[in-house]
Design an enzyme around this catalytic site. Structure first.
Site, PDB file in Angstrom:
ATOM      1  N   ASP A  74      -4.273  -6.108  -7.207  1.00  0.00           N
ATOM      2  CA  ASP A  74      -2.879  -5.777  -7.496  1.00  0.00           C
ATOM      3  C   ASP A  74      -2.123  -5.889  -6.180  1.00  0.00           C
ATOM      4  O   ASP A  74      -2.174  -5.000  -5.351  1.00  0.00           O
ATOM      5  CB  ASP A  74      -2.769  -4.356  -8.053  1.00  0.00           C
ATOM      6  CG  ASP A  74      -1.339  -3.975  -8.385  1.00  0.00           C
ATOM      7  OD1 ASP A  74      -0.448  -4.848  -8.300  1.00  0.00           O
ATOM      8  OD2 ASP A  74      -1.106  -2.814  -8.724  1.00  0.00           O
ATOM      9  N   TRP A  99     -10.223  -0.340  -2.348  1.00  0.00           N
ATOM     10  CA  TRP A  99     -10.739  -0.105  -3.686  1.00  0.00           C
ATOM     11  C   TRP A  99     -11.725  -1.213  -4.015  1.00  0.00           C
ATOM     12  O   TRP A  99     -11.741  -2.256  -3.385  1.00  0.00           O
ATOM     13  CB  TRP A  99      -9.630   0.012  -4.726  1.00  0.00           C
ATOM     14  CG  TRP A  99      -8.925  -1.254  -5.113  1.00  0.00           C
ATOM     15  CD1 TRP A  99      -9.188  -2.041  -6.190  1.00  0.00           C
ATOM     16  CD2 TRP A  99      -7.811  -1.862  -4.456  1.00  0.00           C
ATOM     17  NE1 TRP A  99      -8.321  -3.100  -6.238  1.00  0.00           N
ATOM     18  CE2 TRP A  99      -7.466  -3.008  -5.178  1.00  0.00           C
ATOM     19  CE3 TRP A  99      -7.080  -1.551  -3.308  1.00  0.00           C
ATOM     20  CZ2 TRP A  99      -6.416  -3.845  -4.815  1.00  0.00           C
ATOM     21  CZ3 TRP A  99      -6.042  -2.381  -2.941  1.00  0.00           C
ATOM     22  CH2 TRP A  99      -5.720  -3.507  -3.691  1.00  0.00           C
ATOM     23  N   ASP A 118      -6.086  -3.937   1.678  1.00  0.00           N
ATOM     24  CA  ASP A 118      -4.694  -4.281   1.964  1.00  0.00           C
ATOM     25  C   ASP A 118      -4.579  -4.603   3.445  1.00  0.00           C
ATOM     26  O   ASP A 118      -5.253  -4.004   4.281  1.00  0.00           O
ATOM     27  CB  ASP A 118      -3.771  -3.112   1.615  1.00  0.00           C
ATOM     28  CG  ASP A 118      -3.595  -2.942   0.117  1.00  0.00           C
ATOM     29  OD1 ASP A 118      -3.929  -3.872  -0.637  1.00  0.00           O
ATOM     30  OD2 ASP A 118      -3.114  -1.872  -0.296  1.00  0.00           O
ATOM     31  N   ASN A 147      -5.979   0.720  -8.102  1.00  0.00           N
ATOM     32  CA  ASN A 147      -5.331  -0.250  -7.230  1.00  0.00           C
ATOM     33  C   ASN A 147      -3.829  -0.064  -7.060  1.00  0.00           C
ATOM     34  O   ASN A 147      -3.187  -0.869  -6.413  1.00  0.00           O
ATOM     35  CB  ASN A 147      -5.630  -1.677  -7.710  1.00  0.00           C
ATOM     36  CG  ASN A 147      -5.077  -1.983  -9.081  1.00  0.00           C
ATOM     37  OD1 ASN A 147      -4.330  -1.203  -9.660  1.00  0.00           O
ATOM     38  ND2 ASN A 147      -5.448  -3.124  -9.618  1.00  0.00           N
ATOM     39  N   ASP A 148      -3.248   0.977  -7.620  1.00  0.00           N
ATOM     40  CA  ASP A 148      -1.795   1.166  -7.543  1.00  0.00           C
ATOM     41  C   ASP A 148      -1.371   2.108  -6.413  1.00  0.00           C
ATOM     42  O   ASP A 148      -0.378   2.803  -6.518  1.00  0.00           O
ATOM     43  CB  ASP A 148      -1.256   1.715  -8.870  1.00  0.00           C
ATOM     44  CG  ASP A 148      -1.305   0.678  -9.961  1.00  0.00           C
ATOM     45  OD1 ASP A 148      -1.310  -0.515  -9.633  1.00  0.00           O
ATOM     46  OD2 ASP A 148      -1.341   1.053 -11.133  1.00  0.00           O
ATOM     47  N   ILE A 149      -2.117   2.114  -5.341  1.00  0.00           N
ATOM     48  CA  ILE A 149      -1.837   3.002  -4.219  1.00  0.00           C
ATOM     49  C   ILE A 149      -1.539   2.157  -2.994  1.00  0.00           C
ATOM     50  O   ILE A 149      -2.086   1.073  -2.839  1.00  0.00           O
ATOM     51  CB  ILE A 149      -3.063   3.909  -3.939  1.00  0.00           C
ATOM     52  CG1 ILE A 149      -3.261   4.866  -5.095  1.00  0.00           C
ATOM     53  CG2 ILE A 149      -2.928   4.660  -2.637  1.00  0.00           C
ATOM     54  CD1 ILE A 149      -4.489   5.725  -4.971  1.00  0.00           C
ATOM     55  N   TRP A 151      -2.710   1.506   0.082  1.00  0.00           N
ATOM     56  CA  TRP A 151      -3.943   1.763   0.815  1.00  0.00           C
ATOM     57  C   TRP A 151      -3.731   1.708   2.322  1.00  0.00           C
ATOM     58  O   TRP A 151      -4.638   2.003   3.089  1.00  0.00           O
ATOM     59  CB  TRP A 151      -5.039   0.798   0.366  1.00  0.00           C
ATOM     60  CG  TRP A 151      -5.460   1.083  -1.039  1.00  0.00           C
ATOM     61  CD1 TRP A 151      -5.009   0.455  -2.148  1.00  0.00           C
ATOM     62  CD2 TRP A 151      -6.381   2.078  -1.481  1.00  0.00           C
ATOM     63  NE1 TRP A 151      -5.581   1.005  -3.262  1.00  0.00           N
ATOM     64  CE2 TRP A 151      -6.436   1.995  -2.879  1.00  0.00           C
ATOM     65  CE3 TRP A 151      -7.152   3.033  -0.832  1.00  0.00           C
ATOM     66  CZ2 TRP A 151      -7.241   2.832  -3.634  1.00  0.00           C
ATOM     67  CZ3 TRP A 151      -7.960   3.853  -1.600  1.00  0.00           C
ATOM     68  CH2 TRP A 151      -7.991   3.754  -2.984  1.00  0.00           C
ATOM     69  N   TYR A 160       2.837  -2.449   3.923  1.00  0.00           N
ATOM     70  CA  TYR A 160       1.953  -3.344   3.168  1.00  0.00           C
ATOM     71  C   TYR A 160       2.394  -4.797   3.319  1.00  0.00           C
ATOM     72  O   TYR A 160       3.577  -5.103   3.259  1.00  0.00           O
ATOM     73  CB  TYR A 160       1.955  -2.950   1.683  1.00  0.00           C
ATOM     74  CG  TYR A 160       1.263  -3.969   0.813  1.00  0.00           C
ATOM     75  CD1 TYR A 160      -0.126  -4.025   0.763  1.00  0.00           C
ATOM     76  CD2 TYR A 160       1.996  -4.890   0.080  1.00  0.00           C
ATOM     77  CE1 TYR A 160      -0.766  -4.972  -0.015  1.00  0.00           C
ATOM     78  CE2 TYR A 160       1.362  -5.839  -0.701  1.00  0.00           C
ATOM     79  CZ  TYR A 160      -0.023  -5.881  -0.738  1.00  0.00           C
ATOM     80  OH  TYR A 160      -0.656  -6.829  -1.499  1.00  0.00           O
ATOM     81  N   THR A 163      -3.191  -8.613   0.303  1.00  0.00           N
ATOM     82  CA  THR A 163      -4.517  -8.088  -0.009  1.00  0.00           C
ATOM     83  C   THR A 163      -5.562  -9.189   0.087  1.00  0.00           C
ATOM     84  O   THR A 163      -5.323 -10.302  -0.368  1.00  0.00           O
ATOM     85  CB  THR A 163      -4.531  -7.484  -1.428  1.00  0.00           C
ATOM     86  OG1 THR A 163      -3.491  -6.504  -1.523  1.00  0.00           O
ATOM     87  CG2 THR A 163      -5.860  -6.841  -1.758  1.00  0.00           C
TER      88      THR A 163
END
Length: 173
Positions: A74, A99, A118, A147-149, A151, A160, A163
């Protein structure tokens, strides 16, 4: 030779003048401005019109969101924003936490553990391919599978960028 050139230029000049005057009689300034405005508006909205991304995805399977390693990815692909499938672009660093997803490789029909890291510390770019393939994603209380954080929160540079997807090994059967 000079007389021939002069005669040619006079004829060409007369033809252009006649065409311009004829056009001015049949098409007014408002008509020209309306058509020019329509062209400019069309050019302005062309970036938001839908277009087919499949051609680019077919060129490099690693950049397609449906590439097998990206089954739980994601975010933006680093391979389309200055990095590669497994390395962050220059100026960014891998997140300290990540993750994990279990993805099936269609070539050998085996399941692999894939670590998604990330890349942090560099602004994200709009030209990067963005994927949302959350196959097997778990709710937020299962942190290592969610995966919605952002990281990048564990890094000093929290911005960010993209990834990477690194194969860790075979998944237990």
């Amino acid at each position: 030779m000079t007389r021939l050139t002069d005669k040619l230029f006079k004829t060409l000049d007369a033809a252009v003048e006649t065409g311009a005057r004829s056009s001015a009689r049949t098409h007014g300034r408002r008509s020209f401005l309306a058509k020019a405005g329509a062209v400019l508006a069309g050019v302005a909205i062309s970036p938001i019109l839908p277009f087919d991304r499949r051609a680019k995805a077919a060129e490099t399977a690693e950049d397609a969101c449906d590439y097998w390693r990206h089954c739980a990815l994601d975010g933006n692909l680093c391979s389309t924003s200055g990095g590669s499938l497994t390395s962050c672009p220059p100026g960014s660093s891998a997140s300290a936490v990540s993750w994990v997803g279990t993805c099936r490789n269609p070539d050998d029909n085996k399941d692999y553990l894939v670590s998604y890291n990330d890349c942090c510390g560099k602004a994200s770019v709009s030209s990067a391919t963005s994927c949302y393939t959350s196959k097997g994603e778990r709710p937020g209380y299962r942190m290592g599978l969610y995966n919605d954080i952002n990281w990048c929160m564990a890094n000093t540079d929290k911005g960010y960028h993209c990834t990477v997807s690194v194969v860790v090994g075979l998944a237990d059967e």
